[in-house]
Design an enzyme around this catalytic site. Sequence first.
Site, PDB file in Angstrom:
ATOM      1  N   GLU A   1      42.540 -21.947  32.345  1.00  0.00           N
ATOM      2  CA  GLU A   1      41.715 -22.214  33.528  1.00  0.00           C
ATOM      3  C   GLU A   1      41.237 -20.893  34.105  1.00  0.00           C
ATOM      4  O   GLU A   1      42.036 -19.973  34.305  1.00  0.00           O
ATOM      5  CB  GLU A   1      42.503 -22.957  34.623  1.00  0.00           C
ATOM      6  CG  GLU A   1      42.765 -24.420  34.363  1.00  0.00           C
ATOM      7  CD  GLU A   1      43.329 -25.115  35.618  1.00  0.00           C
ATOM      8  OE1 GLU A   1      43.009 -24.664  36.745  1.00  0.00           O
ATOM      9  OE2 GLU A   1      44.087 -26.094  35.466  1.00  0.00           O
TER      10      GLU A   1
ATOM     11  N   ASN B   1      50.524 -30.003  34.431  1.00  0.00           N
ATOM     12  CA  ASN B   1      49.552 -29.054  34.942  1.00  0.00           C
ATOM     13  C   ASN B   1      50.169 -28.174  36.018  1.00  0.00           C
ATOM     14  O   ASN B   1      50.630 -28.662  37.048  1.00  0.00           O
ATOM     15  CB  ASN B   1      48.346 -29.798  35.537  1.00  0.00           C
ATOM     16  CG  ASN B   1      47.389 -28.868  36.255  1.00  0.00           C
ATOM     17  OD1 ASN B   1      46.937 -27.879  35.686  1.00  0.00           O
ATOM     18  ND2 ASN B   1      47.097 -29.164  37.521  1.00  0.00           N
ATOM     19  N   GLU B   2      50.206 -26.864  35.755  1.00  0.00           N
ATOM     20  CA  GLU B   2      50.655 -25.841  36.709  1.00  0.00           C
ATOM     21  C   GLU B   2      52.025 -26.144  37.327  1.00  0.00           C
ATOM     22  O   GLU B   2      52.152 -26.302  38.544  1.00  0.00           O
ATOM     23  CB  GLU B   2      49.599 -25.631  37.791  1.00  0.00           C
ATOM     24  CG  GLU B   2      48.282 -25.110  37.230  1.00  0.00           C
ATOM     25  CD  GLU B   2      47.284 -24.690  38.303  1.00  0.00           C
ATOM     26  OE1 GLU B   2      47.465 -25.078  39.478  1.00  0.00           O
ATOM     27  OE2 GLU B   2      46.314 -23.988  37.965  1.00  0.00           O
TER      28      GLU B   2
ATOM     29  N   TYR C   1      42.923 -17.394  38.994  1.00  0.00           N
ATOM     30  CA  TYR C   1      42.064 -17.637  40.153  1.00  0.00           C
ATOM     31  C   TYR C   1      42.224 -16.493  41.159  1.00  0.00           C
ATOM     32  O   TYR C   1      42.809 -16.668  42.223  1.00  0.00           O
ATOM     33  CB  TYR C   1      42.420 -18.976  40.809  1.00  0.00           C
ATOM     34  CG  TYR C   1      42.042 -20.168  39.972  1.00  0.00           C
ATOM     35  CD1 TYR C   1      40.709 -20.550  39.842  1.00  0.00           C
ATOM     36  CD2 TYR C   1      43.010 -20.889  39.282  1.00  0.00           C
ATOM     37  CE1 TYR C   1      40.352 -21.635  39.052  1.00  0.00           C
ATOM     38  CE2 TYR C   1      42.661 -21.975  38.492  1.00  0.00           C
ATOM     39  CZ  TYR C   1      41.330 -22.343  38.383  1.00  0.00           C
ATOM     40  OH  TYR C   1      40.976 -23.404  37.599  1.00  0.00           O
TER      41      TYR C   1
ATOM     42  N   TRP D   1      42.952 -34.906  31.783  1.00  0.00           N
ATOM     43  CA  TRP D   1      44.177 -35.582  32.201  1.00  0.00           C
ATOM     44  C   TRP D   1      44.420 -36.853  31.396  1.00  0.00           C
ATOM     45  O   TRP D   1      43.523 -37.669  31.197  1.00  0.00           O
ATOM     46  CB  TRP D   1      44.119 -35.960  33.669  1.00  0.00           C
ATOM     47  CG  TRP D   1      44.099 -34.908  34.727  1.00  0.00           C
ATOM     48  CD1 TRP D   1      43.920 -35.142  36.069  1.00  0.00           C
ATOM     49  CD2 TRP D   1      44.283 -33.478  34.621  1.00  0.00           C
ATOM     50  NE1 TRP D   1      43.971 -33.963  36.776  1.00  0.00           N
ATOM     51  CE2 TRP D   1      44.191 -32.925  35.910  1.00  0.00           C
ATOM     52  CE3 TRP D   1      44.505 -32.612  33.548  1.00  0.00           C
ATOM     53  CZ2 TRP D   1      44.329 -31.559  36.170  1.00  0.00           C
ATOM     54  CZ3 TRP D   1      44.634 -31.245  33.789  1.00  0.00           C
ATOM     55  CH2 TRP D   1      44.550 -30.739  35.077  1.00  0.00           C
TER      56      TRP D   1
END
Length: 427
Positions: free
Chosen positions: A327, A209-210, A287, A94
């Site tokens: 990820e 992020n996402e 995920y 980050w």
Amino acid sequence: MAFSRRSNISNFSCCFLVIFVLSLHCENHRVSSSASRFIQTRGTRFVLGGSPFFFNGFNSYWMMHVAAEPSERHKISNVFREAAAAGLTVCRTWAFSDGGDRALQMSPGVYDERVFQALDFVVSEARKYGVHLILSLTNNYKDFGGRTQYVTSAKNAGVQVNSDDDFYTKNAVKRYYKNHIKKVLTRINTISRVAYKDDPTIMAWELINEPRCQVDFSGKTLNAWVQEMATYVKSLDNKHLLEIGMEGFYGDSMPGKKQYNPGYQVGTDFITNNLIKEIDFATIHAYPDIWLSGQSDGAQMMFMRRWMTSHSTDSKTMLKKPLVLAEFGKSSKDPGYSLYARDSFMAAIYGNIYRFARRGGIAGGLVWQILAEGMEPYADGYEIVLSQNPSTGRIIGQQSRQMTSLDHMVSNRTNSQSNKLRNSKEQ
């Protein structure tokens, strides 16, 4: 005398022309040499110094936050040292922290120099250990501030807002975010004295992020925001690569692709969002233990194969850009978890990455996440401490060697094809 003067003028002109041409050559060589230090793209692959660059990497989002406490900085050094020893060459972390504990941006446009120097340290240590960085510029979630903090700041300033999704559309909020982009990209590192935008240690910038958008599942709202922000980033820095930070969910542009989503949409469109020309490569996250919670390991692995295959094919045939599995991991909090199950999962994912990489699909993977010893507060179930997890470390090291061998294999193949082409022309 007149002839002699014309001769002198002619000689002077020739000398000037030679000097001018040589200076252009030197300048072009300098620019080319400078550019070759940065990771670039060539079709669906990354290149570094003109050679293929396949990689095995990792996520350590926490680095700046931990480095803000000088007595804790050895943890960053330890992770980079252990990661480099395992052949990991890219780290995603980050470059934001908005409001809250150890905030980089305490309020819009107001920065804590102490925390910025922590980020300087992270970049400097990465360079020391030969690790390239992907720096994310904000978060979809409220962790470390993200969209929520930007919208809250705008509301506190009197801007009429309805939800966190106003992050993508409200001009005031977008100005806050653009200011952060400029602040980070033009930052001069207090250790190396190199501006971030000029530092080849950094592989790429990540917009968010996402990203997700609940008010528009089609992906069009996000698309407009990505186009605006990507154009702005490139206006400040055309040396580094840029990616969005997406998980890979398909949207409305190709309805048939939605079958590959884990049963829902999140307001992104993997195809149209990544077709924006200023976006240099695509990312996916994975995920299955969360997205398909309660389903068997076999069902989750089947989803992973379909997820990776679909995106690899789309990146190669439609986007014509590299793809990174940015990820992935398996949580120790999953029901029935065992170290063997995690190692088996990772070995399978790494095997898929390698196979797709050989075909010009996925170019690298970033496991979530690597920690140093003594970082229990940052443990989320997915953590890997290389010094304490030797079996997982061996699997990671093996993948690093595989990806490095792919560098040499593709480079040799390319050189062989070039030689054959040159020989055929000479004949």
